[in-house]
Scaffold this motif. Sequence first.
Motif, PDB file in Angstrom:
ATOM      1  N   LEU A 165       0.655  -1.128  -0.185  1.00 24.92           N
ATOM      2  CA  LEU A 165      -0.164   0.066   0.314  1.00 24.92           C
ATOM      3  C   LEU A 165       1.159   1.278   0.174  1.00 24.92           C
ATOM      4  CD1 LEU A 165      -3.010  -0.562   2.001  1.00 24.92           C
ATOM      5  CD2 LEU A 165      -2.596  -1.310  -0.731  1.00 24.92           C
ATOM      6  N   HIS A 166       2.572   1.440   0.689  1.00 22.94           N
ATOM      7  CA  HIS A 166       2.582   2.050   0.339  1.00 22.94           C
ATOM      8  C   HIS A 166       3.421   2.361  -0.701  1.00 22.94           C
ATOM      9  CE1 HIS A 166       6.996   3.853   1.801  1.00 22.94           C
ATOM     10  NE2 HIS A 166       6.573   5.221   1.699  1.00 22.94           N
ATOM     11  N   ALA A 167       3.838   1.559  -1.450  1.00 27.35           N
ATOM     12  CA  ALA A 167       4.294   1.482  -3.243  1.00 27.35           C
ATOM     13  C   ALA A 167       2.770   2.054  -3.921  1.00 27.35           C
ATOM     14  CB  ALA A 167       4.600   0.291  -4.156  1.00 27.35           C
ATOM     15  N   GLU A 226       0.292   4.058  -2.824  1.00 32.34           N
ATOM     16  CA  GLU A 226       0.114   5.460  -2.439  1.00 32.34           C
ATOM     17  C   GLU A 226       1.409   6.290  -2.787  1.00 32.34           C
ATOM     18  OE1 GLU A 226       2.264   6.323   1.470  1.00 32.34           O
ATOM     19  OE2 GLU A 226       0.670   7.855   1.564  1.00 32.34           O
ATOM     20  N   HIS A 227       2.688   5.764  -3.806  1.00 30.28           N
ATOM     21  CA  HIS A 227       3.641   6.820  -4.229  1.00 30.28           C
ATOM     22  C   HIS A 227       2.698   7.259  -5.446  1.00 30.28           C
ATOM     23  CE1 HIS A 227       7.463   7.821  -1.089  1.00 30.28           C
ATOM     24  NE2 HIS A 227       6.158   7.040  -1.093  1.00 30.28           N
ATOM     25  N   LEU A 228       2.404   6.131  -6.074  1.00 31.14           N
ATOM     26  CA  LEU A 228       2.103   5.752  -7.378  1.00 31.14           C
ATOM     27  C   LEU A 228       0.468   6.609  -7.404  1.00 31.14           C
ATOM     28  CD1 LEU A 228       3.192   2.291  -8.460  1.00 31.14           C
ATOM     29  CD2 LEU A 228       4.090   4.105  -9.267  1.00 31.14           C
ATOM     30  N   ASP A 278      12.914  12.101  -0.660  1.00 32.92           N
ATOM     31  CA  ASP A 278      11.639  12.683  -0.085  1.00 32.92           C
ATOM     32  C   ASP A 278      10.690  11.822  -0.029  1.00 32.92           C
ATOM     33  OD1 ASP A 278      12.787  14.070  -2.426  1.00 32.92           O
ATOM     34  OD2 ASP A 278      11.771  12.460  -4.771  1.00 32.92           O
ATOM     35  N   CYS A 279      10.661  10.421   1.350  1.00 31.26           N
ATOM     36  CA  CYS A 279      10.125   9.716   1.466  1.00 31.26           C
ATOM     37  C   CYS A 279      10.611   9.525   3.434  1.00 31.26           C
ATOM     38  CB  CYS A 279       9.592   8.473   0.595  1.00 31.26           C
ATOM     39  SG  CYS A 279       8.709   7.205   1.604  1.00 31.26           S
ATOM     40  N   GLY A 280       9.626   8.972   3.755  1.00 33.65           N
ATOM     41  CA  GLY A 280      10.039   9.164   5.503  1.00 33.65           C
ATOM     42  C   GLY A 280      10.494   8.186   5.499  1.00 33.65           C
ATOM     43  N   PHE A 303      11.006   1.216   2.460  1.00 29.89           N
ATOM     44  CA  PHE A 303       9.598  -0.023   2.832  1.00 29.89           C
ATOM     45  C   PHE A 303       8.636   0.122   1.819  1.00 29.89           C
ATOM     46  CE2 PHE A 303       5.760  -0.815   5.434  1.00 29.89           C
ATOM     47  CZ  PHE A 303       6.312  -1.921   6.332  1.00 29.89           C
ATOM     48  N   MET A 304       9.070  -0.447   0.787  1.00 29.94           N
ATOM     49  CA  MET A 304       7.870  -0.787  -0.994  1.00 29.94           C
ATOM     50  C   MET A 304       8.413  -1.698  -1.200  1.00 29.94           C
ATOM     51  SD  MET A 304       7.646   2.392  -1.963  1.00 29.94           S
ATOM     52  CE  MET A 304       8.197   3.985  -1.725  1.00 29.94           C
ATOM     53  N   ASP A 305       6.525  -2.887  -1.670  1.00 31.88           N
ATOM     54  CA  ASP A 305       7.103  -4.068  -2.747  1.00 31.88           C
ATOM     55  C   ASP A 305       5.869  -3.222  -3.403  1.00 31.88           C
ATOM     56  OD1 ASP A 305       6.514  -6.339  -3.498  1.00 31.88           O
ATOM     57  OD2 ASP A 305       5.908  -7.149  -1.208  1.00 31.88           O
TER      58      ASP A 305
HETATM   59 ZN    ZN Z   1       6.584   7.283   1.533  1.00 32.36          ZN
END
Ligand code: ZN
Length: 160
Positions: free
Chosen positions: A53-55, A57-59, A124-126, A130-132
């Motif tokens: 969901l983090h990936a 979110e960015h997309l 750019d990100c905290g 942490f991305m899949d």
């Molecule tokens: Zn992020």
Amino acid sequence: MEKIASFTIDHERLERGIFVSRRDVTPSGDVITTFDIRLTRPNRDPAARPEALHAMEHLAATFLRNHTQWGGRVVYWGPMGCMTGNYLLLSGDYESRDILPLIKETMEFVAGFEGEIPGASPRDCGNWSFMDPEEARRLARRFLDEVIADPRHESLNYPE
Ligand SMILES: [Zn+2]
């Protein structure tokens, strides 16, 4: 304290889909519509991995804010804490059907994305690693094929 409205719907009956969860009127009189973009059935299907969901979110946030028609109305896109979907806040008074084409385009963008995730850097990100992205693509593809392709009434309206 009073239970807030989003905790009063029966989460054991919810399906996947696009749902209006609230409409708020700001002090200046603007309507903000909050959508739940629900990717898995709460408490019945496995929740999404937070890295996915983090990936997404960015997309999705990048895609939506750059959208020629809707970009100016996007207030927020981000993951739900329960990891069963995402919130989309739009400026304006909308129904689920109004944003079906927008969500289709967004999920197609996520499902087909190759390359470096926008904003996935320490600057750019905290929590940039942490991305899949692969799992994000799979979630988007499944939502397109199983929900968006032929949306049922229960996928656009919360139970009464
Ligand atoms: Zn992020």
